[in-house]
Design a protein around this motif. Structure first.
Motif, PDB file in Angstrom:
ATOM      1  N   GLY A 108     -19.713  14.945   2.497  1.00 12.56           N
ATOM      2  CA  GLY A 108     -21.016  14.349   2.248  1.00 12.56           C
ATOM      3  C   GLY A 108     -22.076  15.408   2.026  1.00 12.56           C
ATOM      4  O   GLY A 108     -21.785  16.617   1.974  1.00 12.56           O
ATOM      5  N   ILE A 109     -23.311  14.981   1.920  1.00  8.60           N
ATOM      6  CA  ILE A 109     -24.424  15.890   1.648  1.00  8.60           C
ATOM      7  C   ILE A 109     -24.531  17.001   2.695  1.00  8.60           C
ATOM      8  O   ILE A 109     -24.694  18.173   2.327  1.00  8.60           O
ATOM      9  N   PRO A 110     -24.428  16.724   3.998  1.00  9.79           N
ATOM     10  CA  PRO A 110     -24.550  17.808   4.982  1.00  9.79           C
ATOM     11  C   PRO A 110     -23.483  18.895   4.805  1.00  9.79           C
ATOM     12  O   PRO A 110     -23.793  20.089   4.927  1.00  9.79           O
ATOM     13  N   GLU A 111     -22.242  18.473   4.502  1.00  5.82           N
ATOM     14  CA  GLU A 111     -21.161  19.457   4.321  1.00  5.82           C
ATOM     15  C   GLU A 111     -21.388  20.303   3.069  1.00  5.82           C
ATOM     16  O   GLU A 111     -21.221  21.530   3.094  1.00  5.82           O
ATOM     17  N   PHE A 112     -21.784  19.665   1.976  1.00  4.26           N
ATOM     18  CA  PHE A 112     -22.060  20.427   0.752  1.00  4.26           C
ATOM     19  C   PHE A 112     -23.234  21.388   0.967  1.00  4.26           C
ATOM     20  O   PHE A 112     -23.233  22.505   0.442  1.00  4.26           O
ATOM     21  N   ALA A 113     -24.222  20.954   1.728  1.00  3.41           N
ATOM     22  CA  ALA A 113     -25.374  21.815   2.007  1.00  3.41           C
ATOM     23  C   ALA A 113     -24.945  23.043   2.796  1.00  3.41           C
ATOM     24  O   ALA A 113     -25.385  24.169   2.519  1.00  3.41           O
ATOM     25  N   GLY A 114     -24.065  22.850   3.788  1.00  2.78           N
ATOM     26  CA  GLY A 114     -23.578  23.975   4.584  1.00  2.78           C
ATOM     27  C   GLY A 114     -22.771  24.953   3.754  1.00  2.78           C
ATOM     28  O   GLY A 114     -22.916  26.176   3.899  1.00  2.78           O
ATOM     29  N   ILE A 115     -21.933  24.434   2.866  1.00  2.00           N
ATOM     30  CA  ILE A 115     -21.130  25.305   1.994  1.00  2.00           C
ATOM     31  C   ILE A 115     -22.035  26.098   1.061  1.00  2.00           C
ATOM     32  O   ILE A 115     -21.841  27.303   0.857  1.00  2.00           O
ATOM     33  N   SER A 116     -23.021  25.423   0.480  1.00  2.00           N
ATOM     34  CA  SER A 116     -23.952  26.100  -0.419  1.00  2.00           C
ATOM     35  C   SER A 116     -24.659  27.246   0.293  1.00  2.00           C
ATOM     36  O   SER A 116     -24.774  28.362  -0.245  1.00  2.00           O
TER      37      SER A 116
END
Length: 286
Positions: free
Chosen positions: A270-278
């Motif tokens: 989800g958005i939180p996981e993609f944000a952390g990866i980015s």
């Protein structure tokens, strides 16, 4: 005139020598409950201005004009202009603007037409421009809500949750910018000509950007990479996008550093996981 009565529609179109255009994705409503329910769900009311896309012969336009202070409808097909002049003759607060919504400066149009009003968008969108039109309406950043009738398949994709087959990059984009809600379905027999797919009415209410995303441009680069190769692991998708700067081992370490399996697929995040990866990728790149 009943703009959803099939006999009156056929007579109106014949009188004006109108022919449906497949290239423009034209399907006109023949069930009155549909434009009534869409308008009721749109947020149109006193103090609002409604931007409509593709009014057709005007059944939804009329319903919106009964509720809102002003309605501006952008219509690409100039063959419909004389028909709309006739069908909207008793709607002085409805204005037709000839043009292509995909080439329209939407914020400028809204600023010009709806001064002092709360702007909402509402449309029975042509199927062939669904994704770019929704993208343009969202990115305009000037609507209190966006209510559209689109293919059910696309509506489900917009609302899809991580880990489902419908979930993709467009899901993330829409959910980043809005809170989407699937309202109701509209079967093919509600249109002339009848499309081959079921439609759905979807309402999207803009939201504040997620706090965990500190670099939107880079965030969406990661999201696009994650779904560019759906059948492959996220590491492979990220390597295709960032391989010139980072090795697969580094990318795998970034995923595990975010508490994710090294072989995770992007469709599960989800958005939180993609944000952390980015964020981790940018930190690793230095």
């Amino acid at each position: 005139m009943d703009l959803c009565n099939i006999n009156e529609i056929k007579a109106l179109l014949a009188r004006n020598g109108f022919r449906f255009s497949k290239s423009m994705g034209q399907n006109f409503l023949i069930q009155a409950w549909v434009p009534e329910d869409i308008a009721a769900a749109s947020g149109a009311g006193p103090g609002t201005g409604v931007l409509e896309v593709g009014p057709g012969i005007g059944p939804l336009t009329r319903q919106l004009a009964r509720r809102a202070d002003k309605v501006v409808s952008v219509e690409l097909d100039r063959a419909l202009l004389p028909i709309l002049k006739e069908t909207l003759a008793d709607c002085p607060n409805a204005e037709i603007v000839p043009g292509d919504i995909l080439k329209t400066d939407i914020p400028a149009l809204v600023g010009e037409k709806f001064a002092g009003l709360t702007a909402v968008a509402c449309a029975n969108l042509p199927y062939n421009i669904t994704t770019p039109a929704i993208t343009a309406l969202i990115e305009a950043g000037c609507f209190a809500s966006i209510t559209v009738m689109i293919q059910r398949e696309v509506a489900r994709r917009i609302c899809a949750k991580p880990g489902t087959g419908d979930y993709g990059a467009f899901s993330v984009f829409c959910q980043y910018h809005t809170d989407p809600e699937l309202l109701f379905d509209v079967p093919p027999d509600c249109f002339i000509p009848a499309p081959k797919v079921t439609s759905s009415v979807l309402r999207m209410v803009p939201r504040k950007p997620p706090e965990e995303v500190d670099d939107p441009e880079h965030f969406f680069r990661v999201v696009r990479a994650a779904f560019a190769q759906r059948r492959k692991t996220l590491v492979n998708g990220l390597y295709a996008a960032f391989g010139q700067q980072l090795t697969k081992e580094q990318l795998a370490n970034i995923l595990t550093g975010c508490g994710l399996p090294a072989d995770v697929r992007g469709e599960r995040l989800g958005i939180p996981e993609f944000a952390g990866i980015s964020r981790k990728i940018r930190q690793t790149q230095g």
